[in-house]
Write an enzyme that holds these catalytic residues in place. Structure first.
Site, PDB file in Angstrom:
ATOM      1  N   LYS A 161       0.752  -1.052  -0.017  1.00  0.00           N
ATOM      2  CA  LYS A 161       0.093  -0.061   0.153  1.00  0.00           C
ATOM      3  C   LYS A 161       0.953   1.184   0.102  1.00  0.00           C
ATOM      4  O   LYS A 161       2.019   1.466   0.826  1.00  0.00           O
ATOM      5  CB  LYS A 161      -0.724  -0.026   1.190  1.00  0.00           C
ATOM      6  CG  LYS A 161      -1.767  -1.017   1.435  1.00  0.00           C
ATOM      7  CD  LYS A 161      -3.045  -0.819   0.136  1.00  0.00           C
ATOM      8  CE  LYS A 161      -4.202  -1.924   0.253  1.00  0.00           C
ATOM      9  NZ  LYS A 161      -5.237  -1.788  -0.770  1.00  0.00           N
ATOM     10  N   ASP A 189      -0.375  -0.321  -4.559  1.00  0.00           N
ATOM     11  CA  ASP A 189      -1.765   0.130  -4.458  1.00  0.00           C
ATOM     12  C   ASP A 189      -1.809   1.489  -3.938  1.00  0.00           C
ATOM     13  O   ASP A 189      -1.730   1.409  -2.586  1.00  0.00           O
ATOM     14  CB  ASP A 189      -2.761  -0.991  -3.863  1.00  0.00           C
ATOM     15  CG  ASP A 189      -4.267  -0.677  -3.971  1.00  0.00           C
ATOM     16  OD1 ASP A 189      -4.534   0.528  -4.395  1.00  0.00           O
ATOM     17  OD2 ASP A 189      -5.106  -1.391  -3.234  1.00  0.00           O
ATOM     18  N   GLU A 215      -2.127  -0.110  -8.750  1.00  0.00           N
ATOM     19  CA  GLU A 215      -3.449  -0.015  -8.669  1.00  0.00           C
ATOM     20  C   GLU A 215      -3.960   1.467  -8.478  1.00  0.00           C
ATOM     21  O   GLU A 215      -3.490   1.975  -7.446  1.00  0.00           O
ATOM     22  CB  GLU A 215      -4.179  -0.955  -7.603  1.00  0.00           C
ATOM     23  CG  GLU A 215      -4.026  -2.395  -7.748  1.00  0.00           C
ATOM     24  CD  GLU A 215      -4.891  -3.088  -7.014  1.00  0.00           C
ATOM     25  OE1 GLU A 215      -5.927  -2.939  -6.427  1.00  0.00           O
ATOM     26  OE2 GLU A 215      -4.296  -4.078  -6.359  1.00  0.00           O
ATOM     27  N   ASP A 240      -9.079  -0.105 -10.184  1.00  0.00           N
ATOM     28  CA  ASP A 240      -9.820  -0.978  -9.172  1.00  0.00           C
ATOM     29  C   ASP A 240     -11.168  -0.232  -8.779  1.00  0.00           C
ATOM     30  O   ASP A 240     -12.042  -0.436  -9.203  1.00  0.00           O
ATOM     31  CB  ASP A 240      -8.767  -0.887  -7.872  1.00  0.00           C
ATOM     32  CG  ASP A 240      -9.590  -1.787  -6.806  1.00  0.00           C
ATOM     33  OD1 ASP A 240     -10.691  -2.120  -6.794  1.00  0.00           O
ATOM     34  OD2 ASP A 240      -8.936  -1.964  -5.814  1.00  0.00           O
ATOM     35  N   LYS A 264     -13.629  -7.180  -7.687  1.00  0.00           N
ATOM     36  CA  LYS A 264     -13.700  -7.471  -6.378  1.00  0.00           C
ATOM     37  C   LYS A 264     -15.205  -7.822  -6.340  1.00  0.00           C
ATOM     38  O   LYS A 264     -16.244  -7.037  -6.572  1.00  0.00           O
ATOM     39  CB  LYS A 264     -13.455  -6.474  -5.413  1.00  0.00           C
ATOM     40  CG  LYS A 264     -12.181  -6.203  -5.038  1.00  0.00           C
ATOM     41  CD  LYS A 264     -11.628  -5.179  -3.939  1.00  0.00           C
ATOM     42  CE  LYS A 264     -10.376  -5.113  -3.464  1.00  0.00           C
ATOM     43  NZ  LYS A 264      -9.558  -4.019  -4.446  1.00  0.00           N
TER      44      LYS A 264
END
Length: 361
Positions: A161, A189, A215, A240, A264
């Site tokens: 992250k 991400d 992402e 995303d 997702k």
């Protein structure tokens, strides 16, 4: 076959450690598990795990929505997914988490009714999937140690992250690369954390660290910004939060706004819609990844893994939520081999045998 009841169970379990992303901090897996019962004695298990930082939904709203949907779905055949989704979409707009819970349970029933494991029902390309594992935002040295420990345990892909500020993010990535060496893939991400020009500057500076992809570098609604980063970045860009459903996917690939798409089930509303996204992306030559919410307990991860293993255009997986819990509220499902490989169950449906009552309320 008819749906006779939809039972709801709540789960709240602490994560092994607080998980920080650019949007906030997550401390617990909070999820709504469902049992869809039928008049033929087949029960399907599903899960809706609202992620307020991503979906904007919460547990109370998800439960309330499932109860409203139940009133319309009882008496329907759970195998008629087109009909089930038509009803759900008429009753409530959006509400992907609640729809995903019912969708997963219905697909579980479809597999059980056919006597097939879900991955075979969905395409049967493979019975396994390799996942990465994610390192949350922390001090560079802490993140480096976590990444190194994951690699020593057997993971070959680290997702980290980022999305705070360029100086700190650069230090984090540098520390992780130095800790894990050259043979490990690193994914970033940003969770919408950057502006378009700073994202390009940062990603091009990071190219020396051999980054596989990034992402969602910019805000989910900034399609022009996403296109700009995709066009100017040396690092491949994955959408995303900018991709919620098949309509978003069509717009993204039509405008070449991203190189890859992360799906997702909690965002799109389940397997039914996820398959549409995969097919649209495949037609445009855009590969997909199956991801998860850290709030998920594992039932949804089982469903995502089955879909990802079944379809060739899913070339990556970020299905690590189950690794952040000390226990899961069910028995059965996939097994983990070599730390990173999710081996799908050969039992029918998801392969989940029953829920653990002591973890539910």
């Amino acid at each position: 076959m008819k749906i006779t009841d939809i039972k709801i169970h709540l789960m709240r379990a602490p994560l092994a450690r607080p998980f920080r992303i650019s949007l906030g901090v997550i401390t617990h897996a909070v999820s709504c598990l469902v049992e869809v019962e039928t008049d033929e004695g087949i029960t399907g298990y599903g899960e809706g795990a609202p992620g307020p930082l991503i979906t904007g939904e919460n547990l109370e709203g998800t439960v309330a929505t499932i109860r409203v949907l139940k009133e319309k779905l009882v008496g329907m055949d759970p195998r008629d997914m087109e009909a089930v989704y038509t009803v759900m979409n008429r009753v409530v707009a959006y509400a992907g988490t609640a729809k995903a819970a019912i969708d997963i349970a219905c697909h579980d029933i479809m597999g059980k009714s056919a006597g097939l494991p879900l991955y075979r029902l969905l395409g049967g390309l493979s019975n396994e999937l390799e996942t990465d594992i994610t390192v949350g935002i922390d001090a560079p040295e802490v993140m480096a140690e976590q990444a190194k420990a994951h690699v020593q345990a057997g993971f070959r892909v680290i997702k980290t992250k980022v999305g705070t500020d360029i100086v700190s993010d650069l230090a984090r990535v540098r520390a992780i690369r130095e800790a894990v060496g050259d043979g490990v893939k690193i994914r970033l991400d940003a969770n919408q954390g950057w502006k378009r020009k700073e994202a390009v500057e940062f990603l091009n500076r990071l190219n020396e660290y051999d980054i596989e992809l990034v992402e969602q570098p910019v805000a989910r609604y900034d399609l022009e910004g996403l296109k700009y980063v995709t066009a100017h970045s040396l690092v491949p860009v994955m959408a995303d939060e900018s991709c919620w459903d098949a309509k978003d996917a069509l717009k993204l690939v039509s405008e070449r706004a991203a190189d890859l798409i992360n799906i997702k089930l909690m965002k799109c509303g389940g397997i039914y819609e996820a398959k549409k996204i995969i097919h649209i992306a495949e037609a445009a030559g855009v590969e997909c990844m199956l991801g998860c919410m850290v709030e998920e307990s594992g039932i949804a991860v089982n469903a995502s893994a089955a879909l990802g293993a079944a379809m060739k255009n899913v070339t990556r997986a970020d299905l690590d939520a189950c690794f952040f819990l000390s226990d899961v509220p069910f028995e059965g499902g996939f097994e983990v081999r070599d730390t990173r490989r999710l081996i799908l169950s050969e039992d029918s449906g998801l392969g989940i045998r029953h829920l653990k009552g002591d973890m539910l309320s």
